[in-house]
Every structure is written in structure tokens, then in C-alpha cells.
Design an enzyme around this catalytic site. Structure first.
Site, PDB file in Angstrom:
ATOM      1  N   ASP A   1       0.847  -1.195   0.000  1.00 29.59           N
ATOM      2  CA  ASP A   1       0.000   0.000   0.000  1.00 29.59           C
ATOM      3  C   ASP A   1       0.875   1.235   0.000  1.00 29.59           C
ATOM      4  O   ASP A   1       2.039   1.188   0.398  1.00 29.59           O
ATOM      5  CB  ASP A   1      -0.931   0.023   1.211  1.00 29.59           C
ATOM      6  CG  ASP A   1      -2.186   0.862   0.967  1.00 29.59           C
ATOM      7  OD1 ASP A   1      -2.377   1.374  -0.156  1.00 29.59           O
ATOM      8  OD2 ASP A   1      -2.986   1.014   1.907  1.00 29.59           O
ATOM      9  N   GLY A   2       0.288   2.333  -0.464  1.00 37.24           N
ATOM     10  CA  GLY A   2       0.939   3.630  -0.468  1.00 37.24           C
ATOM     11  C   GLY A   2       0.027   4.659   0.164  1.00 37.24           C
ATOM     12  O   GLY A   2      -1.194   4.482   0.201  1.00 37.24           O
TER      13      GLY A   2
ATOM     14  N   GLU B   1       2.004   4.072  -4.207  1.00 36.52           N
ATOM     15  CA  GLU B   1       1.482   2.732  -4.533  1.00 36.52           C
ATOM     16  C   GLU B   1       2.466   1.996  -5.440  1.00 36.52           C
ATOM     17  O   GLU B   1       2.746   0.809  -5.241  1.00 36.52           O
ATOM     18  CB  GLU B   1       0.114   2.834  -5.216  1.00 36.52           C
ATOM     19  CG  GLU B   1      -1.000   3.366  -4.341  1.00 36.52           C
ATOM     20  CD  GLU B   1      -1.644   2.332  -3.445  1.00 36.52           C
ATOM     21  OE1 GLU B   1      -1.196   1.164  -3.412  1.00 36.52           O
ATOM     22  OE2 GLU B   1      -2.613   2.695  -2.757  1.00 36.52           O
TER      23      GLU B   1
ATOM     24  N   ASP C   1      -4.406  -2.877  -3.285  1.00 39.92           N
ATOM     25  CA  ASP C   1      -5.716  -2.270  -3.508  1.00 39.92           C
ATOM     26  C   ASP C   1      -5.658  -1.238  -4.641  1.00 39.92           C
ATOM     27  O   ASP C   1      -6.619  -0.520  -4.874  1.00 39.92           O
ATOM     28  CB  ASP C   1      -6.286  -1.670  -2.223  1.00 39.92           C
ATOM     29  CG  ASP C   1      -5.400  -0.608  -1.594  1.00 39.92           C
ATOM     30  OD1 ASP C   1      -4.541  -0.022  -2.277  1.00 39.92           O
ATOM     31  OD2 ASP C   1      -5.563  -0.366  -0.379  1.00 39.92           O
TER      32      ASP C   1
ATOM     33  N   HIS D   1      -9.918  -1.320   2.714  1.00 39.48           N
ATOM     34  CA  HIS D   1     -10.687  -0.939   3.901  1.00 39.48           C
ATOM     35  C   HIS D   1     -11.958  -1.758   4.104  1.00 39.48           C
ATOM     36  O   HIS D   1     -13.007  -1.220   4.437  1.00 39.48           O
ATOM     37  CB  HIS D   1     -10.996   0.560   3.873  1.00 39.48           C
ATOM     38  CG  HIS D   1      -9.796   1.395   3.599  1.00 39.48           C
ATOM     39  ND1 HIS D   1      -8.715   1.471   4.456  1.00 39.48           N
ATOM     40  CD2 HIS D   1      -9.471   2.169   2.533  1.00 39.48           C
ATOM     41  CE1 HIS D   1      -7.790   2.269   3.939  1.00 39.48           C
ATOM     42  NE2 HIS D   1      -8.213   2.697   2.777  1.00 39.48           N
TER      43      HIS D   1
ATOM     44  N   ASP E   1      -1.783  -0.668   4.884  1.00 43.21           N
ATOM     45  CA  ASP E   1      -2.242   0.718   4.993  1.00 43.21           C
ATOM     46  C   ASP E   1      -1.674   1.375   6.251  1.00 43.21           C
ATOM     47  O   ASP E   1      -1.150   2.499   6.206  1.00 43.21           O
ATOM     48  CB  ASP E   1      -3.779   0.745   5.009  1.00 43.21           C
ATOM     49  CG  ASP E   1      -4.324   2.144   5.163  1.00 43.21           C
ATOM     50  OD1 ASP E   1      -4.148   2.960   4.232  1.00 43.21           O
ATOM     51  OD2 ASP E   1      -4.915   2.444   6.222  1.00 43.21           O
TER      52      ASP E   1
END
Length: 139
Positions: A7-8, A42, A63, A117, A127
């Protein structure tokens, strides 16, 4: 086979950014930038995970449906056209696009989209650690 979650994060976007790679529910790579975008962070996370696989088979859960499309659908065509798009305009973040495609094509990587999420533990950890990296955390 290695399995990663990436994740970013940027806040604000653009602004300070961070990224994370999770393996076995632990961070294995973190990075940050003083001035970046969520899209760049990302990509940095995906690139880091692909490098960690060192050409061995791996699955990378992200994601970022955008980056999956860039790497698997759009970039091969841009590359074939001399890094030009069919439509007007330049390719954004070309440095990261080229690096990601090169590593992807040389490796044995399966990119998997996961919804953000929704409680997927490893995605939530990615995240969380991307935000910690943005705030200065290191391994």
C-alpha cells in the site's frame, strides 16, 4: 511462494508520502518521500515487493487496481509504441511505469486486486504501515 501485501499513502495528496510491503503479517519494506503522490507511493510499494521476490514466483496483493492495469494492460502497449500513448498527453510517472514493467516482465509475479478498507488483515496492515512510513517510521 512469497505472498506480499502493498500500500501507499500521501496526506495531503500530493504531499508527504509513505509505502509499505507486508509479508507474513509483518512489514518487510518501508519507504517515504517528502513530496509525492498516492499513485507514486502505490507504485513504489509494488516495485519493492517485486524486487523482494528476486525473480522467484510471488503473489502481490494490492488495492491499487490502477497499477495492476498499468503494469498488465497499458504499459506493454506504451512500450511497443516507444513509450507513447494512443491518445494525446504524456505518460504520467513514466519512470515508475518503466521500472515496474521491467521487473514484472523479468519475474514471476501475480498481481491480485484486493478491495481496500474492508477488513482484510494484511491489507489493513499495509495501509497502517504506509501511514507510519509517511510519518517517519523505518524498519
Amino acid at each position: 511462494m512469497r505472498i506480499f501485501y502493498t500500500d501507499g499513502s500521501c496526506s495531503p495528496n500530493p504531499g508527504p508520502g509513505g509505502w509499505a510491503v507486508i509479508e507474513n503479517k509483518k512489514p518487510v519494506a518501508l519507504g517515504s518521500a517528502e513530496d509525492s503522490t498516492n499513485i507514486r507511493m502505490e507504485a513504489e510499494a509494488l516495485i519493492a515487493a517485486m524486487k523482494l521476490s528476486d525473480g522467484e514466483p510471488c503473489k502481490i496483493n494490492t488495492d491499487s487496481e490502477f497499477w495492476i492495469n498499468v503494469i498488465t494492460k497499458w504499459a506493454p502497449g506504451w512500450k511497443a509504441k516507444g513509450w507513447k500513448k494512443s491518445s494525446k498527453g504524456e505518460i504520467q510517472n513514466l519512470d515508475l511505469v518503466q521500472e515496474a514493467l521491467e521487473i514484472y516482465e523479468a519475474g514471476q509475479v501475480e498481481l491480485i486486486w484486493v478491495k481496500a478498507h474492508v477488513g482484510t488483515e494484511e491489507n489493513e496492515l499495509a495501509d497502517e504501515w504506509a501511514n507510519k512510513a509517511r510519518e517517519g517510521a523505518t524498519l
